[in-house]
Design an enzyme around this catalytic site. Structure first.
Site, PDB file in Angstrom:
ATOM      1  N   LYS A 162     -17.519  -1.606   5.594  1.00 45.54           N
ATOM      2  CA  LYS A 162     -17.883  -2.599   4.575  1.00 45.54           C
ATOM      3  C   LYS A 162     -19.393  -2.625   4.329  1.00 45.54           C
ATOM      4  O   LYS A 162     -19.842  -2.711   3.188  1.00 45.54           O
ATOM      5  CB  LYS A 162     -17.388  -3.972   5.043  1.00 45.54           C
ATOM      6  CG  LYS A 162     -17.537  -5.056   4.016  1.00 45.54           C
ATOM      7  CD  LYS A 162     -16.850  -6.337   4.485  1.00 45.54           C
ATOM      8  CE  LYS A 162     -16.926  -7.407   3.411  1.00 45.54           C
ATOM      9  NZ  LYS A 162     -16.218  -8.628   3.819  1.00 45.54           N
ATOM     10  N   GLU A 191       0.822  -1.220   0.000  1.00 43.68           N
ATOM     11  CA  GLU A 191       0.000   0.000   0.000  1.00 43.68           C
ATOM     12  C   GLU A 191       0.851   1.264   0.000  1.00 43.68           C
ATOM     13  O   GLU A 191       0.423   2.305  -0.489  1.00 43.68           O
ATOM     14  CB  GLU A 191      -0.960  -0.002   1.184  1.00 43.68           C
ATOM     15  CG  GLU A 191      -2.087  -1.047   1.088  1.00 43.68           C
ATOM     16  CD  GLU A 191      -1.662  -2.435   1.536  1.00 43.68           C
ATOM     17  OE1 GLU A 191      -0.464  -2.639   1.848  1.00 43.68           O
ATOM     18  OE2 GLU A 191      -2.531  -3.332   1.564  1.00 43.68           O
ATOM     19  N   MET A 193      23.753   9.202   2.289  1.00 43.46           N
ATOM     20  CA  MET A 193      23.663  10.522   2.914  1.00 43.46           C
ATOM     21  C   MET A 193      23.979  10.444   4.407  1.00 43.46           C
ATOM     22  O   MET A 193      24.624  11.335   4.968  1.00 43.46           O
ATOM     23  CB  MET A 193      22.269  11.114   2.687  1.00 43.46           C
ATOM     24  CG  MET A 193      22.105  12.525   3.188  1.00 43.46           C
ATOM     25  SD  MET A 193      23.337  13.631   2.453  1.00 43.46           S
ATOM     26  CE  MET A 193      22.407  14.318   1.085  1.00 43.46           C
ATOM     27  N   PHE A 213     -11.435  -7.894  13.827  1.00 45.87           N
ATOM     28  CA  PHE A 213     -10.326  -8.301  12.956  1.00 45.87           C
ATOM     29  C   PHE A 213     -10.034  -7.189  11.935  1.00 45.87           C
ATOM     30  O   PHE A 213     -10.933  -6.704  11.257  1.00 45.87           O
ATOM     31  CB  PHE A 213     -10.690  -9.607  12.233  1.00 45.87           C
ATOM     32  CG  PHE A 213      -9.617 -10.053  11.271  1.00 45.87           C
ATOM     33  CD1 PHE A 213      -8.343 -10.377  11.730  1.00 45.87           C
ATOM     34  CD2 PHE A 213      -9.870 -10.125   9.905  1.00 45.87           C
ATOM     35  CE1 PHE A 213      -7.350 -10.775  10.849  1.00 45.87           C
ATOM     36  CE2 PHE A 213      -8.880 -10.525   9.015  1.00 45.87           C
ATOM     37  CZ  PHE A 213      -7.619 -10.841   9.491  1.00 45.87           C
ATOM     38  N   GLN A 214      -8.780  -6.768  11.889  1.00 47.78           N
ATOM     39  CA  GLN A 214      -8.303  -5.727  10.973  1.00 47.78           C
ATOM     40  C   GLN A 214      -9.003  -4.381  11.172  1.00 47.78           C
ATOM     41  O   GLN A 214      -9.234  -3.639  10.218  1.00 47.78           O
ATOM     42  CB  GLN A 214      -8.388  -6.185   9.514  1.00 47.78           C
ATOM     43  CG  GLN A 214      -7.464  -7.375   9.266  1.00 47.78           C
ATOM     44  CD  GLN A 214      -7.224  -7.696   7.818  1.00 47.78           C
ATOM     45  OE1 GLN A 214      -8.084  -7.510   6.974  1.00 47.78           O
ATOM     46  NE2 GLN A 214      -6.033  -8.190   7.521  1.00 47.78           N
TER      47      GLN A 214
HETATM   48  C1  LIG Z   1      12.098   5.647   5.381  1.00 51.75           C
HETATM   49  C2  LIG Z   1      13.352   6.338   5.753  1.00 51.75           C
HETATM   50  N1  LIG Z   1      14.198   5.802   6.652  1.00 51.75           N
HETATM   51  C3  LIG Z   1      15.352   6.427   6.966  1.00 51.75           C
HETATM   52  C4  LIG Z   1      15.689   7.621   6.398  1.00 51.75           C
HETATM   53  C5  LIG Z   1      16.978   8.358   6.772  1.00 51.75           C
HETATM   54  N2  LIG Z   1      17.835   8.485   5.600  1.00 51.75           N
HETATM   55  C6  LIG Z   1      17.924   9.602   4.855  1.00 51.75           C
HETATM   56  S1  LIG Z   1      18.909   9.437   3.526  1.00 51.75           S
HETATM   57  C7  LIG Z   1      19.313   7.876   3.953  1.00 51.75           C
HETATM   58  C8  LIG Z   1      20.251   7.065   3.111  1.00 51.75           C
HETATM   59  C9  LIG Z   1      19.637   6.687   1.840  1.00 51.75           C
HETATM   60  O1  LIG Z   1      20.408   5.664   1.254  1.00 51.75           O
HETATM   61  P1  LIG Z   1      20.237   5.341  -0.278  1.00 51.75           P
HETATM   62  O2  LIG Z   1      18.817   5.102  -0.596  1.00 51.75           O
HETATM   63  O3  LIG Z   1      21.215   4.274  -0.665  1.00 51.75           O
HETATM   64  O4  LIG Z   1      20.622   6.732  -0.953  1.00 51.75           O
HETATM   65  P2  LIG Z   1      22.059   7.454  -1.046  1.00 51.75           P
HETATM   66  O5  LIG Z   1      22.070   8.520   0.009  1.00 51.75           O
HETATM   67  O6  LIG Z   1      23.119   6.419  -0.831  1.00 51.75           O
HETATM   68  O7  LIG Z   1      22.065   8.023  -2.419  1.00 51.75           O
HETATM   69  C10 LIG Z   1      18.649   7.486   5.131  1.00 51.75           C
HETATM   70  C11 LIG Z   1      18.821   6.179   5.811  1.00 51.75           C
HETATM   71  C12 LIG Z   1      14.767   8.156   5.469  1.00 51.75           C
HETATM   72  N3  LIG Z   1      14.976   9.319   4.865  1.00 51.75           N
HETATM   73  N4  LIG Z   1      13.640   7.491   5.147  1.00 51.75           N
END
Ligand SMILES: Cc1ncc(C[n+]2csc(CCOP(=O)(O)OP(=O)(O)O)c2C)c(N)n1
Ligand SMILES: [Mg+2]
Length: 565
Positions: free
Chosen positions: A162, A50, A470, A112-113
């Site tokens: 529902k 979803e 990042m 449920f749900q």
């Molecule tokens: C759902 C979620 N969890 C954690 C984060 C924290 N976060 C921001 S950027 C990042 C790294 C992203 O890694 P990747 O997708 O490999 O991208 P890159 O920065 O390596 O290009 C994280 C863990 C986030 N933004 N979203």
């Protein structure tokens, strides 16, 4: 003639011009799905999670300017939508989320749900409804689309028990809404518009900061007219990218934590900021105490709640960006502002940025540049979150309005693939590139199946750095290189793609980049490129946390890094 709630829902969606619904079924929406075959005009796209439905509806909405629609069952189906709803809320994206709910007699019984999805989503939604009688359904849907799509757009959720889906009543679709408390101010106050124009006319060092409001309002031409007439340089927020042509001589690039030196220095040196449909997000302003210290601020936004929220405005103008810019343009004097523009050029010259370093290594910046070249800056680019997002923001020259699609406010990894899927469904004639992080891609990787089943021809470029890049960059710069849990073991993405019947190529060297992109674009269908980029490449410039916009790091010079550690 009487119709069931499920039929009324479908009829009402058609009345609203809905063509596509992204969703997954379950017990509490079975009556709706059972009715769908009676409405072949409504395309249903079966996603695999979803979250994918909500992000796809979001991507669809961003490119079409129409509400995206997603649908889920009660309980876990509804909670899986939550990230996507929050994302649409933060980025002002029109979205209508439809959830099934347990039958009325079971509500409040921990059936449920059963979850209280209207309660859960309350802080992340423009409005929501629990429909307790089939007689309310048509009016509710009419209102939901109105609220989602007018004023400041946003997500609206409709929770339908529902048994309400099964109940029957006469179907009459209302032709207007009656919402006494809901007022949209579209035209700016004349006196405020005049004041704004006067401040611009009197200023010597003005800067426009263009946000997503320009895109929502489709005010590209009016922004351009303003900039050219007043010779005002334009910086954009992340979400404002592609509201102004990136190759325009007055374009300074993105401002903010990863802003270009020219954009950030322009804001810090300005005597007037014209903030257009932007909300002074902390990633855009850095430390607000030191933000634009010499500038008066004119803030135009359709949402009065944004005025003064993060940065005080000297002249607020509440209204629709298109109408306000048109009104201001009528009052503007033609200027040349040569001294200011040459100062900006000088700063640009002293602080060159966004050059792709030479060398053999496969740099992510080079990959984005090559995608830009192969598509002549004309594609729709949908990004993940993290370094890939910033490189896609900086190194692609967006020449077409509204061609950069990115989740800025919430920043959910995993937006890239379903977001791109929705964008391609909404704009089938466009080339849509999904620029993915290797981390984010794995958060919604299951939507590869949807691409194949529905033949949605998204081109995927994974910037595979083997890291949550990042976050690793922050560990490098601000936590003395302690890489705690940011290294990723990754599966073989080429084999994964092949498992989903999607052709794929791994790219390790610079000279392989352009041919691989050509091959992906020549293929009639989804295609995946796994770019094995330099693992420890960083995004520069960066304003360290707590600093103001002018204090950016430009290069990985060890001394500079230590100073901020
Ligand atoms: C759902 C979620 N969890 C954690 C984060 C924290 N976060 C921001 S950027 C990042 C790294 C992203 O890694 P990747 O997708 O490999 O991208 P890159 O920065 O390596 O290009 C994280 C863990 C986030 N933004 N979203
Ligand atoms: Mg990564």
């Amino acid at each position: 003639m009487k119709k069931t709630g499920a039929q009324i829902l479908c009829e009402s969606l058609l009345q609203e011009g809905v063509e596509v619904v992204f969703g997954i079924l379950g017990g509490a929406v079975l009556p709706i799905y059972d009715t769908l075959p009676q409405y072949p005009q409504l395309r249903h796209i079966l996603v695999r999670h979803e979250q994918g439905a909500a992000h796809a509806a979001d991507g669809y909405a961003r490119v079409t300017h129409k509400a995206g629609v997603c649908m889920a069952t009660s309980g876990p189906g509804a909670t899986n939508l939550v990230t996507g709803i929050a994302n649409a809320y933060m980025d002002s994206v029109p979205l209508v989320a439809i959830t099934g709910q347990v039958a009325r007699a079971f509500i409040g019984k921990d059936a449920f749900q059963e979850v209280d999805i209207t309660g859960i989503t309350l802080p992340i939604i423009t409005h929501n409804y629990l429909v307790t009688s089939v007689g309310d359904l048509a009016r509710t849907i009419k209102e939901a689309f109105h609220i989602a799509q007018t004023g400041r757009p946003g997500p609206v959720l409709i929770d339908i028990p529902k048994d309400v889906q099964q109940e029957e009543t006469e179907f009459v679709y209302p032709d207007k809404v009656d919402l006494p408390g809901y007022k949209v101010v579209s035209r700016g106050h004349t006196a405020q518009v005049r004041k704004a124009a006067r401040l611009i006319n009197e200023s010597e060092r003005p800067v426009v900061i263009a946000g997503r409001g320009v895109i929502i309002s489709e005010a590209y031409e009016d922004l351009r007219e303003l900039a050219e007439k007043a010779q005002m340089p334009v910086a954009s927020t992340l979400l404002g990218i592609s509201s102004f042509p990136c190759d325009h001589v007055l374009y300074l690039g993105m401002l903010g934590m990863h802003g270009t030196p020219r954009a950030n220095m322009a804001v810090q040196g300005a005597d007037l900021i014209l903030a257009v449909g932007m909300r002074f997000d902390d990633r855009a302003t850095a430390n607000t105490d030191g933000f634009a210290p010499n500038a008066r601020i004119v803030h135009i936004d359709i949402d009065p709640a944004e005025i003064g929220k993060n940065v005080p405005a000297d002249v607020p103008v509440v209204g629709d960006i298109l109408s306000v810019l048109r009104a201001i343009n009528k009052e503007l004097e033609v200027k040349d502002r040569l001294a200011w523009l040459s100062q900006l050029d000088q700063w640009g010259y002293e602080h060159p940025a966004l050059r792709v370093p030479d060398g053999d290594g496969l740099l992510p910046q080079y990959v984005i540049r090559q995608i830009c070249e192969a598509t002549a800056g004309d594609a729709v680019v949908v990004t993940g979150v993290g370094q890939n997002q910033m490189w896609a923001a900086h190194y692609y020259t967006y020449s077409k309005p509204n061609s950069f699609v990115s989740a800025g406010g919430l920043g959910p990894m995993g937006f890239e693939l379903p977001g791109a899927m929705g964008a391609k469904v909404g704009a089938p004639g466009e080339t849509v590139w999904c620029v993915a992080g290797d981390g984010g891609f794995q958060m919604t990787i299951q939507e590869l199946a949807t691409l194949t089943q529905e033949r949605i021809a998204v081109k995927i470029a994974i910037l595979n750095n083997g890291y949550l890049g990042m976050v690793r960059q922050w560990q490098e710069l601000f936590y003395e290189r302690r890489y705690v849990h940011t290294g990723l073991w990754n599966p073989d993405f080429v084999k994964i793609a092949e498992g989903y019947d999607i052709p794929a190529v791994r790219v390790r060297r610079r000279e392989e980049v352009a041919p691989a992109i050509r091959e992906a674009m020549a293929y009639d269908g989804p295609f995946l490129l796994d770019f094995m980029v330099e693992p420890e490449e960083n995004v520069y410039p960066i304003v360290p946390p707590g600093e103001s916009l002018g204090r950016f790091l430009e290069s990985p010079a060890p001394a500079a890094v230590q100073r901020w550690a």
